[in-house]
Design a protein around this motif. Sequence first.
Motif, PDB file in Angstrom:
ATOM      1  N   GLY A  53       0.782  -1.226   0.000  1.00 34.10           N
ATOM      2  CA  GLY A  53       0.000   0.000   0.000  1.00 34.10           C
ATOM      3  C   GLY A  53       0.813   1.276   0.000  1.00 34.10           C
ATOM      4  N   GLY A  54       2.113   1.168  -0.224  1.00 38.31           N
ATOM      5  CA  GLY A  54       2.974   2.340  -0.207  1.00 38.31           C
ATOM      6  C   GLY A  54       3.206   2.924  -1.590  1.00 38.31           C
ATOM      7  N   VAL A  55       4.214   3.790  -1.666  1.00 42.85           N
ATOM      8  CA  VAL A  55       4.626   4.402  -2.931  1.00 42.85           C
ATOM      9  C   VAL A  55       5.951   3.770  -3.333  1.00 42.85           C
ATOM     10  CG1 VAL A  55       5.286   6.536  -4.106  1.00 42.85           C
ATOM     11  CG2 VAL A  55       3.483   6.574  -2.367  1.00 42.85           C
ATOM     12  N   GLY A  68      18.209   9.156   0.211  1.00 42.62           N
ATOM     13  CA  GLY A  68      17.212   9.538   1.197  1.00 42.62           C
ATOM     14  C   GLY A  68      15.800   9.615   0.668  1.00 42.62           C
ATOM     15  N   LEU A  69      15.581   9.063  -0.523  1.00 45.87           N
ATOM     16  CA  LEU A  69      14.242   9.120  -1.127  1.00 45.87           C
ATOM     17  C   LEU A  69      13.181   8.549  -0.192  1.00 45.87           C
ATOM     18  CD1 LEU A  69      12.239   9.459  -3.461  1.00 45.87           C
ATOM     19  CD2 LEU A  69      13.090   7.301  -4.416  1.00 45.87           C
ATOM     20  N   GLU A  70      13.529   7.493   0.528  1.00 38.49           N
ATOM     21  CA  GLU A  70      12.567   6.839   1.412  1.00 38.49           C
ATOM     22  C   GLU A  70      12.038   7.770   2.500  1.00 38.49           C
ATOM     23  OE1 GLU A  70      15.422   3.765  -0.227  1.00 38.49           O
ATOM     24  OE2 GLU A  70      15.525   5.807   0.571  1.00 38.49           O
ATOM     25  N   TYR A  71      12.782   8.867   2.769  1.00 35.35           N
ATOM     26  CA  TYR A  71      12.389   9.802   3.832  1.00 35.35           C
ATOM     27  C   TYR A  71      12.087  11.202   3.292  1.00 35.35           C
ATOM     28  CZ  TYR A  71      14.940   5.978   5.963  1.00 35.35           C
ATOM     29  OH  TYR A  71      15.387   4.728   6.299  1.00 35.35           O
ATOM     30  N   THR A  72      12.071  11.333   1.977  1.00 36.57           N
ATOM     31  CA  THR A  72      11.887  12.639   1.349  1.00 36.57           C
ATOM     32  C   THR A  72      10.452  13.134   1.438  1.00 36.57           C
ATOM     33  OG1 THR A  72      13.747  12.289  -0.168  1.00 36.57           O
ATOM     34  CG2 THR A  72      12.097  13.880  -0.858  1.00 36.57           C
ATOM     35  N   PHE A  73       9.516  12.215   1.525  1.00 32.11           N
ATOM     36  CA  PHE A  73       8.101  12.569   1.564  1.00 32.11           C
ATOM     37  C   PHE A  73       7.512  12.067   2.885  1.00 32.11           C
ATOM     38  CE2 PHE A  73       9.406  11.791  -2.836  1.00 32.11           C
ATOM     39  CZ  PHE A  73       9.131  13.024  -3.409  1.00 32.11           C
ATOM     40  N   PRO A  74       7.687  12.811   3.970  1.00 30.21           N
ATOM     41  CA  PRO A  74       7.303  12.334   5.305  1.00 30.21           C
ATOM     42  C   PRO A  74       5.813  12.056   5.453  1.00 30.21           C
ATOM     43  CG  PRO A  74       7.866  14.673   5.356  1.00 30.21           C
ATOM     44  CD  PRO A  74       8.289  14.161   4.016  1.00 30.21           C
ATOM     45  N   GLU A  75       4.994  12.637   4.577  1.00 32.31           N
ATOM     46  CA  GLU A  75       3.557  12.391   4.671  1.00 32.31           C
ATOM     47  C   GLU A  75       3.184  10.997   4.150  1.00 32.31           C
ATOM     48  OE1 GLU A  75       4.363  14.319   0.699  1.00 32.31           O
ATOM     49  OE2 GLU A  75       5.063  14.505   2.774  1.00 32.31           O
ATOM     50  N   GLN A  76       4.146  10.335   3.494  1.00 32.72           N
ATOM     51  CA  GLN A  76       3.923   8.980   2.990  1.00 32.72           C
ATOM     52  C   GLN A  76       4.518   7.975   3.972  1.00 32.72           C
ATOM     53  OE1 GLN A  76       2.011   8.678   0.313  1.00 32.72           O
ATOM     54  NE2 GLN A  76       1.997  10.912   0.102  1.00 32.72           N
ATOM     55  N   THR A  80       9.377   3.194  -1.149  1.00 32.62           N
ATOM     56  CA  THR A  80      10.390   2.198  -1.490  1.00 32.62           C
ATOM     57  C   THR A  80      11.098   2.616  -2.768  1.00 32.62           C
ATOM     58  OG1 THR A  80       9.017   0.470  -0.491  1.00 32.62           O
ATOM     59  CG2 THR A  80      10.794  -0.256  -1.943  1.00 32.62           C
ATOM     60  N   ARG A  81      12.406   2.416  -2.787  1.00 31.03           N
ATOM     61  CA  ARG A  81      13.220   2.804  -3.952  1.00 31.03           C
ATOM     62  C   ARG A  81      13.824   1.556  -4.589  1.00 31.03           C
ATOM     63  NH1 ARG A  81      18.997   5.341  -3.450  1.00 31.03           N
ATOM     64  NH2 ARG A  81      18.541   4.760  -1.295  1.00 31.03           N
ATOM     65  N   ARG A  82      13.520   1.354  -5.861  1.00 37.52           N
ATOM     66  CA  ARG A  82      14.081   0.224  -6.603  1.00 37.52           C
ATOM     67  C   ARG A  82      14.615   0.738  -7.945  1.00 37.52           C
ATOM     68  NH1 ARG A  82      14.448  -1.417  -2.399  1.00 37.52           N
ATOM     69  NH2 ARG A  82      13.582  -3.278  -1.408  1.00 37.52           N
ATOM     70  N   GLY A  83      15.742   1.445  -7.856  1.00 33.87           N
ATOM     71  CA  GLY A  83      16.385   1.977  -9.047  1.00 33.87           C
ATOM     72  C   GLY A  83      17.644   1.211  -9.366  1.00 33.87           C
ATOM     73  N   PHE A  84      17.918   1.030 -10.650  1.00 29.25           N
ATOM     74  CA  PHE A  84      19.131   0.341 -11.051  1.00 29.25           C
ATOM     75  C   PHE A  84      19.739   1.067 -12.245  1.00 29.25           C
ATOM     76  CE2 PHE A  84      15.347  -1.462 -12.618  1.00 29.25           C
ATOM     77  CZ  PHE A  84      15.542  -2.239 -13.765  1.00 29.25           C
ATOM     78  N   GLY A  85      20.947   1.622 -12.006  1.00 27.13           N
ATOM     79  CA  GLY A  85      21.589   2.517 -12.958  1.00 27.13           C
ATOM     80  C   GLY A  85      21.859   1.893 -14.306  1.00 27.13           C
ATOM     81  N   ARG A 218      11.496  16.880  -5.890  1.00 26.25           N
ATOM     82  CA  ARG A 218      10.681  16.663  -4.695  1.00 26.25           C
ATOM     83  C   ARG A 218       9.471  17.591  -4.694  1.00 26.25           C
ATOM     84  NH1 ARG A 218       9.887  19.293  -0.374  1.00 26.25           N
ATOM     85  NH2 ARG A 218      11.618  20.732  -0.771  1.00 26.25           N
ATOM     86  N   GLN A 219       9.692  18.868  -5.016  1.00 33.25           N
ATOM     87  CA  GLN A 219       8.596  19.827  -5.038  1.00 33.25           C
ATOM     88  C   GLN A 219       7.516  19.426  -6.047  1.00 33.25           C
ATOM     89  OE1 GLN A 219      10.112  23.792  -5.701  1.00 33.25           O
ATOM     90  NE2 GLN A 219      11.785  23.517  -4.243  1.00 33.25           N
ATOM     91  N   ILE A 220       7.968  18.996  -7.221  1.00 27.24           N
ATOM     92  CA  ILE A 220       7.011  18.659  -8.282  1.00 27.24           C
ATOM     93  C   ILE A 220       6.296  17.340  -7.992  1.00 27.24           C
ATOM     94  CG2 ILE A 220       6.790  18.079 -10.731  1.00 27.24           C
ATOM     95  CD1 ILE A 220       9.174  19.964 -11.242  1.00 27.24           C
ATOM     96  N   VAL A 221       7.060  16.344  -7.551  1.00 29.05           N
ATOM     97  CA  VAL A 221       6.511  15.000  -7.360  1.00 29.05           C
ATOM     98  C   VAL A 221       5.536  14.948  -6.184  1.00 29.05           C
ATOM     99  CG1 VAL A 221       7.107  12.623  -6.722  1.00 29.05           C
ATOM    100  CG2 VAL A 221       8.451  13.824  -8.454  1.00 29.05           C
TER     101      VAL A 221
END
Length: 227
Positions: A53-55, A68-76, A80-85, A218-221
């Motif tokens: 149920g998360g983002v 720090g993406l996992e903590y960038t949106f404290p209201e969520q 979870t971050r699953r990026g692979f360069g 962050r502002q836009i997303v």
Amino acid sequence: MRCRINRRVFVAGLAATSWARAWAQSGSPAELRWKAELDAFAAADRQQLPAPGGVLFVGSSSVRMWTGLEYTFPEQSVVTRRGFGGSRLSDCADLVHRLVLPYRPRLVVLYAGENDLTEGAGPQDLLTHFVRFVQQVQTALPNTRIAYLSIKPSPSRLAHMMTMREANLLIQTHVLAHDDLDYIDVHTAMLDNDGRPRAELYVRDQLHLSAEGYGLWRQIVSAHLRP
């Protein structure tokens, strides 16, 4: 008796089909190419699987390097971050069963496509991969929404600017026709008044985002993460 035998045959056939599908996926080119990254994700999940149920943010290095993406949106409550360069949109579509389905998110934010274009794919190819990604996610998780982050205008890839804009427009047009999809335009805000990429939003390689670049994202997303 015949009914019991038929049921056993059905169950055996179903198991064989499931095994064959799993084997085929585990041996796919995308699975093999990104084995180290997928193994790292699986190891992290074994330590602590994110609550459903998360983002979920999925995609290439712009997601992977978002510290720090996992903590960038404290209201969520769950991010979870699953990026692979170096990954492509085609890879994300090939790996939905590994990147998305285990987490059962309410929202997937996808950033991918830039690498596809630099490797020779066209805008229509990106739309095809995006539609395939969406179909797989929504077939398994019909209540999950998907938001596409537009391809950013990287200064080091100015030669691909026109195809980036075409791909963004194709995907945006598709998204606008579907209530369960969203398009997040970061591309426009990353250009100056003359239509050139804003250099301060990138690190020295003119490809990856600076702290200021991620701050803009962050502002836009954030406005697109509300339930």
